[in-house]
Design a protein around this motif. Structure first.
Motif, mmCIF file in Angstrom:
data_model
loop_
_atom_site.group_PDB
_atom_site.id
_atom_site.type_symbol
_atom_site.label_atom_id
_atom_site.label_comp_id
_atom_site.label_asym_id
_atom_site.label_seq_id
_atom_site.Cartn_x
_atom_site.Cartn_y
_atom_site.Cartn_z
ATOM 1 N N LYS A 121 -21.461 9.389 65.112
ATOM 2 C CA LYS A 121 -22.171 10.123 66.153
ATOM 3 C C LYS A 121 -21.566 11.506 66.338
ATOM 4 N N GLY A 122 -22.413 12.520 66.310
ATOM 5 C CA GLY A 122 -21.971 13.884 66.560
ATOM 6 C C GLY A 122 -21.275 14.569 65.396
ATOM 7 N N THR A 123 -21.179 13.909 64.255
ATOM 8 C CA THR A 123 -20.496 14.522 63.109
ATOM 9 C C THR A 123 -21.430 15.474 62.373
ATOM 10 N N LEU A 124 -20.853 16.519 61.802
ATOM 11 C CA LEU A 124 -21.587 17.467 60.979
ATOM 12 C C LEU A 124 -21.395 17.121 59.507
ATOM 13 N N GLU A 178 -21.965 3.355 62.919
ATOM 14 C CA GLU A 178 -22.909 4.248 63.587
ATOM 15 C C GLU A 178 -22.213 5.026 64.695
ATOM 16 N N ASP A 179 -21.361 4.348 65.445
ATOM 17 C CA ASP A 179 -20.627 5.013 66.520
ATOM 18 C C ASP A 179 -19.653 6.049 65.962
ATOM 19 N N ARG A 180 -19.026 5.722 64.838
ATOM 20 C CA ARG A 180 -18.062 6.643 64.220
ATOM 21 C C ARG A 180 -18.737 7.944 63.790
ATOM 22 N N TYR A 209 -25.605 10.983 55.053
ATOM 23 C CA TYR A 209 -25.345 10.049 56.160
ATOM 24 C C TYR A 209 -25.232 8.617 55.648
ATOM 25 N N ASP A 260 -17.846 17.165 58.414
ATOM 26 C CA ASP A 260 -17.099 15.991 58.893
ATOM 27 C C ASP A 260 -17.347 14.782 57.997
ATOM 28 N N LYS A 261 -18.569 14.595 57.598
ATOM 29 C CA LYS A 261 -18.907 13.446 56.750
ATOM 30 C C LYS A 261 -18.252 13.589 55.374
#
Length: 308
Positions: free
Chosen positions: A219-222, A215-217, A196, A225-226
């Motif tokens: 949110k909810g990523t696995l 931080e908003d970008r 993260y 995704d990262k």
């Protein structure tokens, strides 16, 4: 003479002057404050020890002390730590942990990442009569003082602006499986946090986003995704990142042979220098996977027999 006589009688009280004479009131023999025995004199105030709670750790359990930096986000900002990982700070944490292990040799393994370190005492340890408060405070104070003592070794002339502090807790684990699962949990946490932070600060430093936007970008990523953001947008393969950052630091005791020179006199010979090989235990650092079995198979002496 009157004062001398009073002192020889070992009386205590309050003195005042009246008409040129020293008078005493509330006089009480010192002996009243103590009870004597054949072994030692005990104060009548000793009963207060009965208020102490028994915090002896259960036998046949690994004693784990975990330290966490208190308010280290602020500490890192005040001391301009490099984001997402500052190798100087990580090196200082490891050096401080090594100091703790060298002081308390019943620690069989230690694991650290970010601003935390866990120390594992062997199940048969009798250090401080297994009192949790004694063990935890000794580890915390040794670690904190070492952090300050070795600061310049890693940060050079950058001043330490204020003393760091670390809170601690003691947890008992009765089996090898419980202990391995605990250490696996801490290393998994290291991976999650580092992935993260790597993506977050890459978006800020290379992507031009603000911290709020980054931080908003995310949110909810696995995890996938990262990894995709790093690779597709910044040509960064997370697998190539440093193992120190991805896996943390594991400290264990190992025996290493070393050659030293000693001045010796052999039979029928003159005194001369002789090379001697000796084995010494030293704390060694690893940045490797400790979740799988390979590490434990290569270092079978860390864990004790479950039957003990």
């Amino acid at each position: 003479m009157a004062l001398l006589a009073l002192s020889t009688l070992m009386l205590i009280g309050k003195a005042y002057r009246s008409g040129g004479l020293v008078r005493w009131c509330g006089v009480q023999p010192l002996a009243c404050l103590f009870t004597s025995s054949s072994n030692m004199a005990k104060s009548k105030f000793e009963y207060v020890r009965n208020f102490e709670t028994d915090d002896t750790c259960l036998r046949n359990c690994y004693i784990v002390v975990r330290l966490d930096g208190r308010n280290f986000h602020r500490f890192a900002e005040q001391h301009r730590f490099t984001k997402p990982n500052d190798n100087r700070a990580l090196g200082l944490m490891s050096r401080s942990a090594r100091s703790v292990m060298e002081e308390l040799e019943d620690i069989v393994i230690a694991y650290g990442q970010s601003d935390e370190f866990s120390f594992v005492f062997k199940r048969t340890s009798t250090w401080f009569k297994r009192r949790a408060s004694k063990i935890m405070t000794h580890v915390a104070s040794q670690f904190s003082s070492s952090f300050v003592f070795y600061w310049k070794e890693f940060f050079g002339e950058q001043p330490l602006l204020y003393p760091p502090s670390f809170d601690g807790r003691v947890v008992l684990y009765p089996s090898n499986r419980n202990l391995k699962d605990y250490l696996s949990w801490r290393q998994a946490d290291c991976h999650i946090n580092n992935l993260y932070n790597t993506v977050f600060w890459t978006l800020v430093q290379k992507g031009g986003l603000t911290t709020a936007q980054a931080e908003d970008r995310l949110k909810g990523t696995l995890a996938a995704d990262k990894n995709e953001i790093l690779f597709s947008e910044f040509d960064i393969n997370y697998n190539n990142e440093s193992d120190l950052h991805k896996k943390g630091t594991t400290l264990i005791w190992e025996k290493r042979d070393e050659i030293v020179t000693k001045r010796m006199k052999l039979p029928n010979e003159e005194e001369k220098d002789v090379a001697v090989t000796r084995s010494r235990r030293r704390v060694e650092a690893y940045h490797c996977d400790i979740i799988g079995d390979q590490f434990w198979e290569e270092h079978p002496d860390i864990l004790e027999d479950n039957s003990c």
